[in-house]
Design a protein around this motif. Structure first.
Motif, PDB file in Angstrom:
ATOM      1  N   ARG A 107     -21.651 -58.171 -29.624  1.00  0.00           N
ATOM      2  CA  ARG A 107     -21.441 -56.903 -30.335  1.00  0.00           C
ATOM      3  C   ARG A 107     -22.445 -56.764 -31.465  1.00  0.00           C
ATOM      4  NH1 ARG A 107     -15.663 -57.235 -29.093  1.00  0.00           N
ATOM      5  NH2 ARG A 107     -15.525 -55.632 -27.488  1.00  0.00           N
ATOM      6  N   ARG A 108     -22.644 -57.855 -32.185  1.00  0.00           N
ATOM      7  CA  ARG A 108     -23.544 -57.810 -33.338  1.00  0.00           C
ATOM      8  C   ARG A 108     -24.967 -57.469 -32.898  1.00  0.00           C
ATOM      9  NH1 ARG A 108     -23.547 -63.220 -36.321  1.00  0.00           N
ATOM     10  NH2 ARG A 108     -21.300 -63.086 -36.036  1.00  0.00           N
ATOM     11  N   ASN A 109     -25.327 -57.812 -31.674  1.00  0.00           N
ATOM     12  CA  ASN A 109     -26.709 -57.614 -31.234  1.00  0.00           C
ATOM     13  C   ASN A 109     -26.862 -56.565 -30.137  1.00  0.00           C
ATOM     14  OD1 ASN A 109     -28.246 -59.829 -32.763  1.00  0.00           O
ATOM     15  ND2 ASN A 109     -26.469 -60.915 -31.943  1.00  0.00           N
ATOM     16  N   ALA A 110     -25.763 -55.906 -29.785  1.00  0.00           N
ATOM     17  CA  ALA A 110     -25.761 -55.016 -28.619  1.00  0.00           C
ATOM     18  C   ALA A 110     -26.891 -53.981 -28.597  1.00  0.00           C
ATOM     19  CB  ALA A 110     -24.405 -54.341 -28.477  1.00  0.00           C
ATOM     20  N   PRO A 111     -27.219 -53.329 -29.736  1.00  0.00           N
ATOM     21  CA  PRO A 111     -28.271 -52.306 -29.641  1.00  0.00           C
ATOM     22  C   PRO A 111     -29.623 -52.851 -29.165  1.00  0.00           C
ATOM     23  CG  PRO A 111     -27.137 -52.161 -31.761  1.00  0.00           C
ATOM     24  CD  PRO A 111     -26.661 -53.415 -31.095  1.00  0.00           C
ATOM     25  N   THR A 135     -15.611 -60.679 -17.115  1.00  0.00           N
ATOM     26  CA  THR A 135     -14.539 -59.685 -16.953  1.00  0.00           C
ATOM     27  C   THR A 135     -14.284 -58.985 -18.288  1.00  0.00           C
ATOM     28  OG1 THR A 135     -13.565 -61.130 -15.291  1.00  0.00           O
ATOM     29  CG2 THR A 135     -12.173 -59.354 -16.131  1.00  0.00           C
ATOM     30  N   ALA A 136     -14.263 -59.767 -19.369  1.00  0.00           N
ATOM     31  CA  ALA A 136     -14.013 -59.183 -20.688  1.00  0.00           C
ATOM     32  C   ALA A 136     -15.134 -58.218 -21.077  1.00  0.00           C
ATOM     33  CB  ALA A 136     -13.884 -60.291 -21.734  1.00  0.00           C
ATOM     34  N   ILE A 137     -16.384 -58.569 -20.747  1.00  0.00           N
ATOM     35  CA  ILE A 137     -17.519 -57.696 -21.102  1.00  0.00           C
ATOM     36  C   ILE A 137     -17.443 -56.391 -20.324  1.00  0.00           C
ATOM     37  CG2 ILE A 137     -20.028 -57.448 -20.982  1.00  0.00           C
ATOM     38  CD1 ILE A 137     -20.193 -60.494 -21.487  1.00  0.00           C
ATOM     39  N   LYS A 138     -17.165 -56.508 -19.019  1.00  0.00           N
ATOM     40  CA  LYS A 138     -17.083 -55.297 -18.188  1.00  0.00           C
ATOM     41  C   LYS A 138     -15.956 -54.383 -18.657  1.00  0.00           C
ATOM     42  CE  LYS A 138     -20.092 -56.483 -14.728  1.00  0.00           C
ATOM     43  NZ  LYS A 138     -21.378 -55.791 -14.778  1.00  0.00           N
ATOM     44  N   ALA A 139     -14.934 -54.978 -19.261  1.00  0.00           N
ATOM     45  CA  ALA A 139     -13.794 -54.167 -19.696  1.00  0.00           C
ATOM     46  C   ALA A 139     -14.015 -53.565 -21.088  1.00  0.00           C
ATOM     47  CB  ALA A 139     -12.530 -55.023 -19.706  1.00  0.00           C
ATOM     48  N   LEU A 146     -24.235 -53.750 -20.594  1.00  0.00           N
ATOM     49  CA  LEU A 146     -25.008 -54.982 -20.430  1.00  0.00           C
ATOM     50  C   LEU A 146     -24.948 -55.462 -18.982  1.00  0.00           C
ATOM     51  CD1 LEU A 146     -23.856 -56.908 -23.633  1.00  0.00           C
ATOM     52  CD2 LEU A 146     -25.902 -55.498 -23.329  1.00  0.00           C
ATOM     53  N   THR A 147     -26.100 -55.815 -18.436  1.00  0.00           N
ATOM     54  CA  THR A 147     -26.077 -56.411 -17.107  1.00  0.00           C
ATOM     55  C   THR A 147     -25.849 -57.915 -17.260  1.00  0.00           C
ATOM     56  OG1 THR A 147     -28.483 -56.654 -17.162  1.00  0.00           O
ATOM     57  CG2 THR A 147     -27.611 -54.689 -16.095  1.00  0.00           C
ATOM     58  N   LEU A 148     -25.098 -58.481 -16.333  1.00  0.00           N
ATOM     59  CA  LEU A 148     -24.657 -59.865 -16.471  1.00  0.00           C
ATOM     60  C   LEU A 148     -25.291 -60.738 -15.397  1.00  0.00           C
ATOM     61  CD1 LEU A 148     -20.901 -59.070 -17.191  1.00  0.00           C
ATOM     62  CD2 LEU A 148     -22.801 -59.289 -18.800  1.00  0.00           C
ATOM     63  N   PHE A 149     -26.071 -61.697 -15.839  1.00  0.00           N
ATOM     64  CA  PHE A 149     -26.818 -62.546 -14.914  1.00  0.00           C
ATOM     65  C   PHE A 149     -26.430 -64.008 -15.070  1.00  0.00           C
ATOM     66  CE2 PHE A 149     -30.649 -60.197 -13.176  1.00  0.00           C
ATOM     67  CZ  PHE A 149     -30.139 -58.938 -13.429  1.00  0.00           C
ATOM     68  N   THR A 168     -20.500 -60.134 -11.500  1.00  0.00           N
ATOM     69  CA  THR A 168     -21.871 -60.560 -11.807  1.00  0.00           C
ATOM     70  C   THR A 168     -22.861 -59.540 -11.256  1.00  0.00           C
ATOM     71  OG1 THR A 168     -21.152 -62.847 -11.605  1.00  0.00           O
ATOM     72  CG2 THR A 168     -23.522 -62.463 -11.510  1.00  0.00           C
ATOM     73  N   ASP A 169     -23.903 -59.222 -12.033  1.00  0.00           N
ATOM     74  CA  ASP A 169     -24.888 -58.244 -11.563  1.00  0.00           C
ATOM     75  C   ASP A 169     -26.066 -58.889 -10.850  1.00  0.00           C
ATOM     76  OD1 ASP A 169     -23.679 -55.796 -12.621  1.00  0.00           O
ATOM     77  OD2 ASP A 169     -23.983 -56.787 -14.546  1.00  0.00           O
ATOM     78  N   GLY A 170     -26.383 -60.100 -11.212  1.00  0.00           N
ATOM     79  CA  GLY A 170     -27.532 -60.722 -10.561  1.00  0.00           C
ATOM     80  C   GLY A 170     -27.581 -62.213 -10.823  1.00  0.00           C
ATOM     81  N   VAL A 171     -28.236 -62.914  -9.908  1.00  0.00           N
ATOM     82  CA  VAL A 171     -28.355 -64.368 -10.053  1.00  0.00           C
ATOM     83  C   VAL A 171     -29.824 -64.737  -9.901  1.00  0.00           C
ATOM     84  CG1 VAL A 171     -27.706 -66.620  -9.099  1.00  0.00           C
ATOM     85  CG2 VAL A 171     -26.044 -64.735  -9.113  1.00  0.00           C
ATOM     86  N   MET A 172     -30.266 -65.616 -10.804  1.00  0.00           N
ATOM     87  CA  MET A 172     -31.584 -66.210 -10.657  1.00  0.00           C
ATOM     88  C   MET A 172     -31.365 -67.602 -10.109  1.00  0.00           C
ATOM     89  SD  MET A 172     -33.119 -64.711 -14.109  1.00  0.00           S
ATOM     90  CE  MET A 172     -31.512 -64.810 -14.790  1.00  0.00           C
ATOM     91  N   LEU A 173     -31.894 -67.833  -8.929  1.00  0.00           N
ATOM     92  CA  LEU A 173     -31.567 -69.070  -8.231  1.00  0.00           C
ATOM     93  C   LEU A 173     -32.798 -69.961  -8.126  1.00  0.00           C
ATOM     94  CD1 LEU A 173     -29.178 -70.331  -6.553  1.00  0.00           C
ATOM     95  CD2 LEU A 173     -30.476 -69.571  -4.562  1.00  0.00           C
ATOM     96  N   ASP A 174     -32.641 -71.217  -8.542  1.00  0.00           N
ATOM     97  CA  ASP A 174     -33.722 -72.195  -8.443  1.00  0.00           C
ATOM     98  C   ASP A 174     -33.595 -72.980  -7.151  1.00  0.00           C
ATOM     99  OD1 ASP A 174     -35.641 -72.949 -10.680  1.00  0.00           O
ATOM    100  OD2 ASP A 174     -33.831 -72.380 -11.791  1.00  0.00           O
TER     101      ASP A 174
END
Ligand code: SF4
Ligand code: SF4
Lengths: 289, 512
Positions: A107-111, A135-139, A146-149, A168-174
């Protein structure tokens, strides 16, 4: 292990290399791989409160309190002496954070943020925490943009992904290596789960980026690169592929004496991959001297 | 006298100065042969100790420091004095401006403001194709950089999203010139995110434009508004700034016994002395120099003598706060520690309050405007304005958060530069979001440099390229150090400032 709490080794309010836009990055402690090439080895272990690090702290920031080793950020001078002293590759500066603690930081950094990326260690070891947090962020109306990776090594069975992917919006997979024997040698684990995860994520439309670390004499061989090419084509020619170059920074143990990956080798591999018809091959944006 | 004569001779015979530079240096010397404007002993002593500083503007101020002409006047009416007809076409309008610039005085000898170019030129663009417009702007840009090569020469565009602004942004990113400097006036209600994104993409290409928070500035100024000029000064349009004098907060802190003494005794004392210095200099300009008398700029309405403010500068906030922290035995440093940052914010609030209490004759609205001043090249051991010391800046988001509460106090501008490492080049969306966030929260100006920064975040952690280099070098024979040096030079190559173009205003003695 959630209870809405996770061991956080570090967080950043500004990251431009962990997904699209500026991302808040949460580094969770603990990993199920033991990569010899890990550049953040102190994120691998879980602290046993043995106390070995307390003696080397020059500023009195570490104290033994009962059975626990406690870190006081006030006097800490960030010298990292404690990290090199730890026999189990843990980090006494890890703090325990609740989902609400993280929401408050967001929240403090959202902008300034386009999204959140949870990294590690291995983020998916904290699956319940991830699910609760996402889940808490999406709600939350003020954070829902915010997109959630997740940044992961893919060592998670399909059942695990099925639980976390809906939020989840995306995964970076190694992918660490294709040759099974090499993968075991480099990471201490098999790669079948990781490869299955790549397919599952691509199928679900959640694979943001496939990452591959090029190590000279190991994963820069024509066989590895052509296996990478084959997997990427199987996932779809539009798969975003990021090639990373092995460097010494932070590496401990035998791999610290290995040669770093030369730029020319990475560019040559990128050339081969692009020529095979892959649309998006991303190279390191900065080359270390 | 003999000392002065030999100084004049040294300038005249100096083989490294160009003819123009000699002319200017000789003029500065000549001005300084005159007695200094009349000061009382206490003010004089503070000036001699450089606790307060006149920016070496010269002993006898005979021109305002910054002049912001309303160029619309000459484009609408032509100029009787310059025998210029009213321009009818885009070529004529640009030509008229190019002539006008040569008649605008300022501290650097070159104009610091060349107009709200999109608003000025748009009325002449009917029937001009986009391509033609772009080509004309490119020639205009080349002219400015080659004929008026000063990094402080400033053009403004915005707040609307329009053809001229877009052509300028396109040419600016392509040419990557030092001059002109450029500010986009951003208004979320009017500009739209498209052009903001163009601006942040341009920042990645050439560290320009600066993005001004238009609604916040607009609120401060009456009609006909303001412009951003020089080193991010917000000043009244059709006027400017008569003078700039500044306080070295580090020295004020060193003269204090502690925080209370600083805030309640020393700061009020030096604010008052700096105000006296400003009054004396402004008085000379308005009542003795004759600048405004018989001046065609005044007579034709390009400038208005009632619209010149006085800039009350401060610098070395970081050193002042850290010194006061030391006196209090607190370890926290400015820019990193919440308590240290809050002390800084209190100092800014106190400054604003004190400056407001110093009435000034001749000056627009009767009081000076507070300014976080960017520094002179001769300043050593001090950090410009309220900036965080170079090399110790936190990440850009924490950086903005740490400085944000200062911004509301610095009505004539706060010069802040965020340094972004090169990895942002492949992620322009991040720069866009950073700018948007900073402006949304009330940053007056957003300025960022993308540099070949030594500090680079490769994965989760920041590393210094120089450390990696040392580390590699220590590993011995297998690594060729010469090749390393060459590769490092390649990695860290940006922002080699062209020697032909200099930041004139950074030089003491009112520049060249
Ligand atoms: S961080 Fe490592 S050394 Fe310190 S107490 Fe934990 S396990 Fe022991
Ligand atoms: S980094 Fe570790 S060893 Fe160094 S001061 Fe902090 S706690 Fe102590």
């Amino acid at each position: 292990m959630s209870d809405g709490v996770a061991a956080v080794s570090k967080f950043l309010t500004w990251s431009v290399v962990d997904g699209p836009g500026n991302r808040f990055v949460l580094f969770l402690q603990g990993c199920n791989y033991h990569c010899v090439t890990c550049h953040n080895p102190h994120t691998i272990g879980v602290c046993s409160d043995c106390g070995a690090c307390v003696a080397v702290c020059p500023s009195g920031a570490l104290k033994k309190s009962g059975r626990k080793v406690v870190h006081d950020p006030g006097p800490c001078i960030s010298c990292d002496s404690c990290l090199s002293a730890c026999p189990t590759r843990a980090n006494p500066m890890v703090r325990r954070m609740t989902v609400n603690d993280v929401l408050e930081l967001l929240r403090r950094n959202a902008p300034f943020l386009n999204g959140l990326t949870v990294s590690g260690g291995e983020a998916t070891l904290h699956l319940d925490f991830l699910i609760d947090l996402f889940t808490a962020i999406k709600a939350a109306p003020d954070l829902a943009h915010l997109t959630l990776f997740i940044d992961s090594n893919g060592n998670l069975p399909a059942e695990g992904w099925q639980r976390v992917l809906p939020v989840t919006d995306g995964v970076m997979l190694d992918i660490k290596a294709f040759d099974p024997e090499r993968h075991r040698r480099l990471t201490g684990a098999d790669n079948d789960l990781s490869l299955a995860s790549a397919r599952l994520l691509a199928e679900a439309g959640k694979l943001y980026e496939l990452r591959f670390l090029m190590i000279p004499g190991e994963t820069d061989s024509p066989e590895e690169i052509s296996a990478l090419s084959a997997l990427a084509h199987e996932l779809g020619p539009h798969t975003r592929l990021r090639l990373n170059a092995f460097q010494h920074h932070g590496v401990r143990g035998p791999a610290a004496t290995w040669a770093p990956m030369p730029r020319a080798g990475v560019e040559a591999a990128a050339g081969v991959l692009q020529a095979s018809g892959l649309a998006e091959v991303v190279l390191p944006s900065v080359w270390l001297p | 006298m003999t000392e002065t004569l030999s100084q004049l001779r040294r300038i005249a015979q100096n083989p490294t100065l160009s003819f123009k530079q000699k002319e200017h240096a000789l003029a500065v010397e000549a001005e300084n042969m005159l007695p200094y404007v009349l000061l009382d002993a206490e003010t004089r002593a503070a000036l001699d100790a450089r606790i307060i500083c006149d920016m070496y503007e010269g002993n006898a101020p005979y021109k305002p420091r910054y002049v912001l002409p309303d160029y619309e006047v000459v484009l609408k009416n032509g100029s009787t004095h310059l025998e210029l007809p009213k321009p009818e076409t885009l070529d004529e309008a640009i030509n008229t401006l190019q002539i006008a610039y040569h008649h605008v005085p300022s501290v650097t000898g070159m104009p610091v403001f060349i107009g709200h170019l999109d608003a000025l030129l748009l009325p002449f663009c009917d029937g001009v194709s986009d391509d033609e417009l772009y080509r004309k702007i490119k020639l205009f840009w080349r002219y400015i950089d080659r004929v008026l090569p000063d990094a402080f020469l400033h053009a403004d565009i915005g707040p609307t999203d329009n053809r001229v602004a877009r052509a300028i942004l396109r040419a600016d990113a392509e040419l990557k010139q030092v001059a002109p400097n450029l500010t986009f006036l951003y208004d979320p209600e009017v500009s739209g995110e498209d052009i903001l994104r163009l601006c942040t993409d341009n920042i990645i290409a050439c560290s320009k434009p600066h993005i001004a928070n238009h609604p916040i500035h607009r609120e401060v100024f009456d009609e006909p508004g303001y412009a951003i000029v020089s080193c991010y000064n917000a000043l009244p349009l059709r006027g400017g700034a008569a003078s700039l004098a500044r306080i070295n907060l580090k020295k004020v802190a060193e003269a204090s016994s502690g925080e209370a003494d600083f805030l309640d005794v020393q700061l009020p004392r030096y604010v008052h002395l700096n105000a006296r210095l400003m009054r004396a200099r402004v008085d000379y300009l308005f009542r003795q120099s004759g600048f405004f008398d018989g001046n065609f700029l005044v007579e034709e309405g390009w400038i208005d003598r009632d619209r010149f403010t006085a800039m009350f500068g401060i610098f070395a906030m970081a050193e002042a706060v850290n010194h006061l922290q030391d006196l209090a035995g607190r370890p926290g440093r400015y820019g990193h520690d919440a308590a240290a940052n809050e002390l800084g914010h209190r100092i800014s609030a106190r400054l604003a309050e004190l400056v407001e209490r110093e009435p000034m004759e001749h000056v627009w609205r009767g009081v000076a405007m507070l300014h976080a001043q960017a520094g002179l090249s001769s300043d050593a051991g001090t950090t410009p304005g309220v900036r965080i010391p170079y090399g110790s800046e936190p990440d850009p988001v924490s950086h903005v958060q740490a400085l944000l509460p200062h911004h509301k106090h610095y009505l004539s501008g706060v010069s802040e530069i965020l340094t972004l490492d090169e990895t942002v080049r492949s992620n322009p969306e991040a720069v866009f979001q950073l700018a948007k966030g900073a402006l949304q929260l009330g940053f007056r100006e957003f300025t960022a440099n993308v540099t070949g920064n030594d500090l680079v975040r490769v994965t989760g952690f920041m590393i210094r390229l120089s450390d990696v280099k040392l580390y590699n070098a220590a590993r011995g024979s297998r690594v060729n150090t010469t090749a390393l040096g060459a590769e490092a030079a390649e990695t860290v190559h940006i922002l080699d400032r062209k020697p032909r173009v200099v930041g004139l205003e950074l030089m003491a003695g009112s520049g060249v």
